[in-house]
Design an enzyme around this catalytic site. Structure first.
Site, PDB file in Angstrom:
ATOM      1  N   GLU A  26       3.043  37.960 -16.137  1.00 37.98           N
ATOM      2  CA  GLU A  26       2.254  37.023 -15.336  1.00 37.98           C
ATOM      3  C   GLU A  26       3.157  36.130 -14.489  1.00 37.98           C
ATOM      4  O   GLU A  26       2.808  35.796 -13.356  1.00 37.98           O
ATOM      5  CB  GLU A  26       1.368  36.174 -16.256  1.00 37.98           C
ATOM      6  CG  GLU A  26       0.218  35.517 -15.528  1.00 37.98           C
ATOM      7  CD  GLU A  26      -0.942  35.149 -16.472  1.00 37.98           C
ATOM      8  OE1 GLU A  26      -1.076  35.806 -17.527  1.00 37.98           O
ATOM      9  OE2 GLU A  26      -1.691  34.228 -16.146  1.00 37.98           O
ATOM     10  N   GLU A  74       4.104  38.113 -11.620  1.00 34.03           N
ATOM     11  CA  GLU A  74       2.947  38.261 -10.738  1.00 34.03           C
ATOM     12  C   GLU A  74       2.746  37.008  -9.891  1.00 34.03           C
ATOM     13  O   GLU A  74       2.491  37.092  -8.687  1.00 34.03           O
ATOM     14  CB  GLU A  74       1.710  38.534 -11.590  1.00 34.03           C
ATOM     15  CG  GLU A  74       0.455  38.845 -10.793  1.00 34.03           C
ATOM     16  CD  GLU A  74      -0.800  38.893 -11.667  1.00 34.03           C
ATOM     17  OE1 GLU A  74      -0.705  38.552 -12.876  1.00 34.03           O
ATOM     18  OE2 GLU A  74      -1.873  39.241 -11.140  1.00 34.03           O
ATOM     19  N   CYS A  98      -6.141  35.296 -19.917  1.00 30.36           N
ATOM     20  CA  CYS A  98      -6.033  35.623 -21.347  1.00 30.36           C
ATOM     21  C   CYS A  98      -7.230  35.152 -22.156  1.00 30.36           C
ATOM     22  O   CYS A  98      -7.421  35.586 -23.288  1.00 30.36           O
ATOM     23  CB  CYS A  98      -4.744  35.053 -21.938  1.00 30.36           C
ATOM     24  SG  CYS A  98      -4.376  33.391 -21.408  1.00 30.36           S
ATOM     25  N   SER A 111      -5.370  36.629 -12.696  1.00 33.54           N
ATOM     26  CA  SER A 111      -4.196  37.459 -12.938  1.00 33.54           C
ATOM     27  C   SER A 111      -4.685  38.832 -13.387  1.00 33.54           C
ATOM     28  O   SER A 111      -5.712  38.937 -14.054  1.00 33.54           O
ATOM     29  CB  SER A 111      -3.347  36.823 -14.033  1.00 33.54           C
ATOM     30  OG  SER A 111      -2.475  37.779 -14.598  1.00 33.54           O
ATOM     31  N   LYS A 129     -12.883  37.343 -28.428  1.00 24.62           N
ATOM     32  CA  LYS A 129     -11.917  38.451 -28.518  1.00 24.62           C
ATOM     33  C   LYS A 129     -12.562  39.712 -29.092  1.00 24.62           C
ATOM     34  O   LYS A 129     -12.098  40.825 -28.849  1.00 24.62           O
ATOM     35  CB  LYS A 129     -10.710  38.063 -29.391  1.00 24.62           C
ATOM     36  CG  LYS A 129      -9.776  37.040 -28.751  1.00 24.62           C
ATOM     37  CD  LYS A 129      -8.921  37.643 -27.666  1.00 24.62           C
ATOM     38  CE  LYS A 129      -8.120  36.599 -26.908  1.00 24.62           C
ATOM     39  NZ  LYS A 129      -7.511  37.127 -25.679  1.00 24.62           N
ATOM     40  N   GLU A 184     -13.935  41.215 -26.132  1.00 24.64           N
ATOM     41  CA  GLU A 184     -12.853  41.726 -25.283  1.00 24.64           C
ATOM     42  C   GLU A 184     -12.328  43.071 -25.800  1.00 24.64           C
ATOM     43  O   GLU A 184     -12.084  43.993 -25.029  1.00 24.64           O
ATOM     44  CB  GLU A 184     -11.711  40.707 -25.247  1.00 24.64           C
ATOM     45  CG  GLU A 184     -10.607  41.072 -24.255  1.00 24.64           C
ATOM     46  CD  GLU A 184      -9.432  40.102 -24.304  1.00 24.64           C
ATOM     47  OE1 GLU A 184      -8.956  39.793 -25.413  1.00 24.64           O
ATOM     48  OE2 GLU A 184      -8.988  39.675 -23.235  1.00 24.64           O
ATOM     49  N   GLU A 204     -12.894  49.468 -20.696  1.00 21.76           N
ATOM     50  CA  GLU A 204     -11.639  49.819 -20.005  1.00 21.76           C
ATOM     51  C   GLU A 204     -10.405  49.547 -20.866  1.00 21.76           C
ATOM     52  O   GLU A 204      -9.283  49.864 -20.480  1.00 21.76           O
ATOM     53  CB  GLU A 204     -11.514  49.067 -18.673  1.00 21.76           C
ATOM     54  CG  GLU A 204     -11.235  47.595 -18.775  1.00 21.76           C
ATOM     55  CD  GLU A 204     -12.484  46.754 -19.010  1.00 21.76           C
ATOM     56  OE1 GLU A 204     -13.565  47.344 -19.242  1.00 21.76           O
ATOM     57  OE2 GLU A 204     -12.370  45.518 -18.959  1.00 21.76           O
ATOM     58  N   CYS A 242      -7.204  27.423 -27.823  1.00 21.17           N
ATOM     59  CA  CYS A 242      -7.556  28.313 -28.937  1.00 21.17           C
ATOM     60  C   CYS A 242      -7.571  27.634 -30.302  1.00 21.17           C
ATOM     61  O   CYS A 242      -8.261  28.087 -31.209  1.00 21.17           O
ATOM     62  CB  CYS A 242      -6.602  29.506 -29.006  1.00 21.17           C
ATOM     63  SG  CYS A 242      -6.358  30.280 -27.416  1.00 21.17           S
TER      64      CYS A 242
END
Lengths: 456, 168, 181
Positions: free
Chosen positions: A160, A163, A180, A200, A239, A242, A247, A384
């Protein structure tokens, strides 16, 4: 259960405390009636799960007794804690089965925030750091490989950070937002798909780890990837969603098979009869386990930002920061802006804590008045450590203090670690050398980057 | 229609001397003032003289037609008797619901009742067991206290209405 | 004026029925630790959120001045300590007289747990039950926890003598109103 988070209509008292904490207004219903979740809006952040106090009474006359509800929620039969109306899907049973299945190889990763919350479910001090005991417990449970999400957090910074620098230097899409937090990503996909290019393209550390377990991990240990059951332990309920995204199978099969919350891990440890308090600490396995303080602080608001700056600063200026502790990005109580001088570049940062607080930032982007480069967005109030899957604080008057203890513990662990910058992580360097090549390279794009989907 | 009477104090006449409180206590005991045994009688007047900056006046039960104390009592220990709202001490368990229900704080409780220890609610009972009637009225040195009988209220209302018509 | 027993009272107009008070009550009396994972028995609060049509309100012991539960108790297990009515649970034989006597339904019989397991009586083969009711958090320094955790501030500690005094003073205005000329 059909959805990651559901509200048991039999237990819900219609008190609407969940409606008040939901950052996206996804919960509602007629006055005085049990509330329902609107799944077109819900991001699965789990704050409703944390606040719900409507528990199933001892001799309640619900249509299903406790034992059935426990099974339906995916909880282990040994769970003794009360069942509340707002709850998340459980995967404890499936993980237990995998651990006792001789035909599979179990690999586990734990998020940073888990190690400052887990102890609380064993009656220990709030925020007590139990990183070492946590690893030992996972080994005693029978996980074949005990890796660490903090490792891929360091890796995320490499990807990242590169990036962001690329976008800044090549006039790419700015501001860039972290990706994230899966609740934040789902929110963008549902409500603000027009800014999806600002996210990102990096996967979250959880997903990077999952992809690597079944490729690099199996290569190093010469295991058949199809035999791997990839488990993660997260302070987060989103999560679970996720991990199930279609994908997320860069490895060829689902990169993360099962996600446990911190609470579910505590249940599992108790189910196995392990005396957590008496465990000796141990370290994660290499090659996907070593971590620096930068990777670890991902678990608290401002942590991703600080980790990115610690590395970004050195990559750009070639020198280390005078003070590795970047206090200006810590302890956001909603929206915290800071400008960090990186060589000639004044990098404007924003740290958003609490999904509802991102609104003004998005407004500025739509108005064209956004002057910042990098935005960290965490759906949960303090990042978190206050996630939907963390040990559930029962006394509202203690919540603030508990979150503060957990935050402090995160920074303390960072201070005590020998390595505190992601680019100093030797296993990350080895991963690039032996497998990935370089950040943003072809292999990274294949395994560690993702795309977003318009929803609704 | 109106069934209860109540005693009320006139703040313009009240001098805050609390003779009414003393009279009330004496009215509810057999023991005599000036004797040794009077010292064992707990001082529990059923009206309370309240003094603010400008006025003093006794506050006591209004014997409400829809007495909230009676409605709140889980033991049905508060009843309409005669022209008063009356506490049946034997039934009272001291739960304090009546105290909470009363809007003016006219009901209180005690653990020190004479005789067998009983913690019960007490309030103005219009001196139901005193032949001569409410003692606070009789003993007040300035005649500040008087009784409002249902008939008096009804007469007064009629008179007021008549005078409205006459004056228009 | 005598000081009568204080007690906790819920306000039906403010209560949202969330049961945070029940959870806090149980945790404060029975649980070491502050998170849900530390609860290893069913939840047995000492106050009971009750719903009647549109209104919810917690119901709990009034610490009655002449507590009928104390009078009814066969084992004399219910006693007055200062201004609190308490149950000596070891003496309780589960006779249920207090359940019947209490006008508010503020007492319940609950099973006993040790180390997360229910205690079963040897000969009867059934769980041991004992009387459970509000004790005004008498072992807690800061007093009743339910009052602290209620998100709507729907619970308060009633001090009867203060209650009466405040009402008396407010009543003076009403009397002045009657005599206005």
């Amino acid at each position: 259960m059909q959805y990651t988070i559901e509200i048991d209509q039999e237990l819900c008292t219609g008190c609407r405390r969940c409606t008040d904490v939901c950052p996206v207004g996804a919960i509602g219903g007629p006055e005085g009636m049990p509330v329902e979740i609107n799944y077109d809006k819900c991001c699965f952040c789990g704050q409703c799960v944390q606040i719900c106090s409507a528990y199933q009474e001892y001799k309640s006359d619900t249509s299903k007794p406790r034992e059935i509800k426990i099974k339906e929620r995916g909880l282990l039969e040994s769970v003794k804690e009360p069942l509340f109306a707002a709850h998340n899907m459980g995967h404890g049973r499936e993980v237990w089965q995998a651990l006792h299945n001789p035909d599979v190889v179990t690999m586990v990763q734990c998020a940073p925030a888990v190690r400052v919350g887990l102890a609380e479910d064993f009656g220990m001090e709030s925020g007590e750091l139990v990183a070492g005991k946590m690893i030992t417990a996972l080994r005693k449970l029978g996980f074949d490989k005990v890796y660490d999400t903090n490792f891929t957090a360091d890796l995320t910074i490499m990807e990242e950070g590169s990036e962001l620098i690329k976008r800044i230097q090549e006039n790419g899409v700015l501001p860039m937002f972290t990706s994230c937090c899966p609740a934040w990503v789902k929110y963008v996909e549902q409500e603000h798909f027009d800014i999806q290019a600002n996210l990102s393209t990096c996967k979250s550390p959880q997903q990077m780890a999952g992809a690597l377990f079944k490729t690099y991990g199996t290569q190093v240990d010469k295991i058949d990837p199809k035999k791997v059951v990839s488990v993660s332990v997260m302070p987060c309920t989103a999560k679970k969603f996720e991990a199930s995204r279609s994908e997320m199978k860069a490895s060829g099969c689902q990169d993360v098979d099962l996600v446990l919350t911190t609470r579910e891990l505590a249940n599992l440890i108790k189910h196995a009869g392990i005396d957590f308090k008496k465990l000796e600490p141990s370290q994660p396995d290499s090659v996907l386990g070593a971590y620096t303080g930068a990777g670890h602080i991902f678990g608290v608001t401002g942590g991703v930002m600080e980790a990115a700056l610690r590395t970004g600063y050195e990559l750009i200026t070639g020198k280390a920061l005078d003070d590795i502790n970047i206090l200006d990005v810590r302890y956001s109580e909603g929206v915290k802006r800071a400008t960090i001088q990186v060589g000639d570049l004044a990098v404007k940062t924003v740290v958003v804590a609490g999904l509802a607080n991102v609104a003004p930032i998005l407004e500025e982007i739509k108005n064209g008045t956004a002057d910042f480069h990098f935005v960290e967005v965490m759906a949960c109030p303090q990042g978190c450590i206050s996630g939907g899957g963390q040990p559930k604080v029962l006394l509202e008057n203690e919540r603030k203090e508990v979150y503060a203890s957990r935050s402090q513990s995160m920074y303390k662990h960072d201070e005590e670690l020998p390595l505190r910058k992601s680019h100093d992580n030797p296993e990350v360097a080895k991963l690039y050398k032996d497998f990935l090549g370089k950040p943003l390279g072809h292999k990274s794009h294949e395994l560690l980057h993702t795309h977003y989907v318009r929803r609704g | 229609m109106l069934e209860t009477a109540f005693v009320i104090g006139n703040p313009d006449l009240c001098i805050g001397c609390r003779t009414c409180e003393l009279a009330c206590v004496l009215a509810h005991t057999e023991k005599q003032l000036g004797t040794e045994e009077i010292k064992s009688v707990p001082f529990l007047p059923r009206l309370s003289v309240v003094k603010t900056e400008d006025i003093s006046v006794p506050v006591q039960c209004r014997q409400c037609e829809d007495a909230p104390c009676a409605e709140a009592c889980p033991e049905k220990a508060i009843v309409h008797r005669g022209q008063a709202i009356y506490v049946l001490a034997d039934k009272c368990v001291g739960c304090k619901n009546c105290l909470m229900a009363c809007p003016i704080g006219a009901v209180y409780l005690t653990r020190e009742a004479e005789g067998a220890c009983q913690k019960t609610a007490y309030k103005c009972d219009l001196c139901a067991e005193v032949t001569a009637g409410p003692q606070c009225i009789q003993k007040c040195p300035t005649k500040a206290l008087s009784v409002m009988l249902p008939a008096d209220i009804e007469t007064s209302i009629k008179a007021k209405r008549t005078s409205v018509v006459k004056n228009t | 004026m005598e000081k009568l027993s204080p007690f906790v009272l819920g306000d039906g107009k403010k209560c949202i029925g969330c049961k945070a008070c029940e959870i806090a009550c149980h945790v404060s009396h029975n649980v070491e630790g502050i998170t849900a994972g530390n609860i290893d028995t069913p939840v047995f609060p000492k106050l009971f959120v009750t719903r009647v049509e549109e209104v919810t309100m917690p119901v709990q012991c009034h610490h009655c001045e002449d507590a009928p539960c104390a009078q009814a108790c066969l084992e004399k297990a219910i006693y007055f300590e200062g201004d609190k009515v308490l149950i000596q649970t070891e003496k309780c034989k589960g006779c249920k007289d207090c359940l019947v006597a209490c006008p508010f339904g503020a007492v319940e019989l609950v099973p006993r747990f040790t180390k997360g397991e229910v205690v079963i009586q040897e000969n009867l083969g059934k769980p041991l039950l004992y009387g459970n009711k509000c004790d005004l958090c008498n072992t807690r320094k800061q007093g009743p926890i339910c009052i602290e955790v209620c998100p709507e501030k729907a619970l308060r500690l009633v001090e009867p003598h203060k209650e009466k005094k405040d009402k008396n003073i407010k009543a003076v205005a009403t009397i002045a109103g009657m005599f206005k000329k």
